[in-house]
Design a protein around this motif. Structure first.
Motif, PDB file in Angstrom:
ATOM      1  N   GLY A  83      29.838  29.328  42.245  1.00 56.06           N
ATOM      2  CA  GLY A  83      30.064  28.821  43.604  1.00 56.06           C
ATOM      3  C   GLY A  83      31.163  27.768  43.614  1.00 56.06           C
ATOM      4  N   VAL A  84      31.921  27.758  44.644  1.00 56.47           N
ATOM      5  CA  VAL A  84      33.022  26.800  44.708  1.00 56.47           C
ATOM      6  C   VAL A  84      32.767  25.783  45.828  1.00 56.47           C
ATOM      7  N   LYS A  85      33.231  24.598  45.608  1.00 52.32           N
ATOM      8  CA  LYS A  85      33.047  23.572  46.639  1.00 52.32           C
ATOM      9  C   LYS A  85      33.913  23.926  47.839  1.00 52.32           C
ATOM     10  N   ASN A  86      33.435  23.680  48.986  1.00 49.39           N
ATOM     11  CA  ASN A  86      34.240  23.999  50.172  1.00 49.39           C
ATOM     12  C   ASN A  86      34.154  25.479  50.502  1.00 49.39           C
ATOM     13  N   SER A  87      33.420  26.187  49.731  1.00 48.94           N
ATOM     14  CA  SER A  87      33.298  27.616  49.998  1.00 48.94           C
ATOM     15  C   SER A  87      31.823  27.984  50.075  1.00 48.94           C
ATOM     16  N   LYS A  88      31.456  28.565  51.117  1.00 50.97           N
ATOM     17  CA  LYS A  88      30.045  28.943  51.263  1.00 50.97           C
ATOM     18  C   LYS A  88      29.709  30.127  50.371  1.00 50.97           C
ATOM     19  N   PHE A  89      30.707  30.867  49.983  1.00 53.94           N
ATOM     20  CA  PHE A  89      30.461  32.036  49.128  1.00 53.94           C
ATOM     21  C   PHE A  89      30.926  31.763  47.697  1.00 53.94           C
ATOM     22  N   PRO A  90      30.297  32.394  46.763  1.00 54.21           N
ATOM     23  CA  PRO A  90      30.661  32.208  45.346  1.00 54.21           C
ATOM     24  C   PRO A  90      31.953  32.934  44.988  1.00 54.21           C
ATOM     25  N   ARG A  91      32.578  32.500  43.970  1.00 52.28           N
ATOM     26  CA  ARG A  91      33.836  33.129  43.547  1.00 52.28           C
ATOM     27  C   ARG A  91      33.533  34.094  42.402  1.00 52.28           C
ATOM     28  N   SER A  92      34.185  35.216  42.391  1.00 51.87           N
ATOM     29  CA  SER A  92      33.932  36.218  41.329  1.00 51.87           C
ATOM     30  C   SER A  92      35.119  36.294  40.376  1.00 51.87           C
ATOM     31  N   TYR A  93      34.843  36.466  39.121  1.00 52.40           N
ATOM     32  CA  TYR A  93      35.902  36.550  38.119  1.00 52.40           C
ATOM     33  C   TYR A  93      35.900  37.935  37.478  1.00 52.40           C
ATOM     34  N   TYR A  94      37.040  38.556  37.430  1.00 49.32           N
ATOM     35  CA  TYR A  94      37.136  39.898  36.835  1.00 49.32           C
ATOM     36  C   TYR A  94      38.215  39.904  35.745  1.00 49.32           C
ATOM     37  N   LYS A  95      38.054  40.793  34.804  1.00 50.22           N
ATOM     38  CA  LYS A  95      39.044  40.901  33.735  1.00 50.22           C
ATOM     39  C   LYS A  95      39.399  42.371  33.545  1.00 50.22           C
ATOM     40  N   CYS A  96      40.634  42.643  33.207  1.00 44.83           N
ATOM     41  CA  CYS A  96      41.069  44.035  33.010  1.00 44.83           C
ATOM     42  C   CYS A  96      40.551  44.523  31.660  1.00 44.83           C
ATOM     43  N   THR A  97      39.977  45.691  31.649  1.00 47.77           N
ATOM     44  CA  THR A  97      39.422  46.200  30.389  1.00 47.77           C
ATOM     45  C   THR A  97      40.424  47.136  29.734  1.00 47.77           C
ATOM     46  N   GLN A 106      40.813  37.139  40.123  1.00 51.46           N
ATOM     47  CA  GLN A 106      39.858  36.203  40.733  1.00 51.46           C
ATOM     48  C   GLN A 106      39.686  36.552  42.209  1.00 51.46           C
ATOM     49  N   ILE A 107      38.483  36.651  42.623  1.00 52.58           N
ATOM     50  CA  ILE A 107      38.241  37.020  44.021  1.00 52.58           C
ATOM     51  C   ILE A 107      37.401  35.969  44.726  1.00 52.58           C
ATOM     52  N   GLN A 108      37.838  35.583  45.856  1.00 56.48           N
ATOM     53  CA  GLN A 108      37.090  34.580  46.617  1.00 56.48           C
ATOM     54  C   GLN A 108      37.110  34.915  48.101  1.00 56.48           C
ATOM     55  N   ARG A 109      36.035  34.632  48.754  1.00 57.28           N
ATOM     56  CA  ARG A 109      35.960  34.935  50.189  1.00 57.28           C
ATOM     57  C   ARG A 109      36.163  33.648  50.960  1.00 57.28           C
ATOM     58  N   LEU A 110      36.799  33.732  52.059  1.00 55.49           N
ATOM     59  CA  LEU A 110      37.029  32.532  52.869  1.00 55.49           C
ATOM     60  C   LEU A 110      35.789  32.216  53.697  1.00 55.49           C
ATOM     61  N   THR A 111      35.425  30.985  53.661  1.00 51.34           N
ATOM     62  CA  THR A 111      34.231  30.603  54.432  1.00 51.34           C
ATOM     63  C   THR A 111      34.531  30.692  55.920  1.00 51.34           C
TER      64      THR A 111
END
Length: 149
Positions: A83-97, A106-111
DNA sequence: CGTCTTTGACCCGCGC
DNA sequence: GCGCGGGTCAAAGACG
């Protein structure tokens, strides 16, 4: 920028792809490996500490989608969610396989706009696209690049 | 069977 | 000096 990123290979839309954002290495922005591991020897450290070219390609763009998982043609493996401060939604981290392809996403949704998803790419792909997704073109269309920071 | 997802724990850097 | 935030990894479980 002498070398255009291999992102989205196979597209002639390079013209429209002026969204390339080059972020210079900042003291606090420099992301090193050295992460944490569980318990034992994690001090591996890359031996080379950014003494050479620390060009961290960071490319971020916003997309209007209800799903966070946008298939851009590469395979991504989720490796964390915080979860990120200032963001009501958590941030997701992805890596290329891919062997040798250490590209991070990195994916994040705007509150403020839950419909807007911010996708931030980090690194360069070392292999061509595996598949051409139809949605890719749509994503590319909605892709609104903006200079992070 | 292989691949990917999820949660927790751990670590690091900086700020005060 | 300590704390907070942010970021990463590992293992297990689930699913096709």
């Amino acid at each position: 920028m002498e070398n255009p990123p291999t992102y989205f290979h196979g597209r002639n839309s390079a013209d429209t792809m002026k969204v390339e954002a080059e972020i210079q290495p900042l003291s606090a922005n420099n992301i090193s490996e050295g992460g944490g591991s569980s318990g034992s020897e994690r001090k591996v450290k890359t031996g080379q500490k950014g003494d050479k070219q620390i060009k961290k390609h960071r490319f971020a763009f916003q997309t209007r989608s209800q799903v966070d998982i946008l298939d851009d043609g590469y395979r991504w493996r989720k490796y964390g969610q915080k979860g990120v401060k200032n963001s009501k939604f958590p941030r997701s981290y992805y890596k290329c396989t891919f062997k040798g392809c250490n590209v991070k996403k990195q994916i994040q949704r705007l509150t403020k706009d839950e419909e807007i998803v911010v996708t931030t790419y980090e690194g360069m792909h070392t292999h061509p696209l595996q598949k051409t997704t139809e949605s890719f073109e749509e994503i590319f269309r909605q892709m609104q690049a903006y200079a992070p920071l």
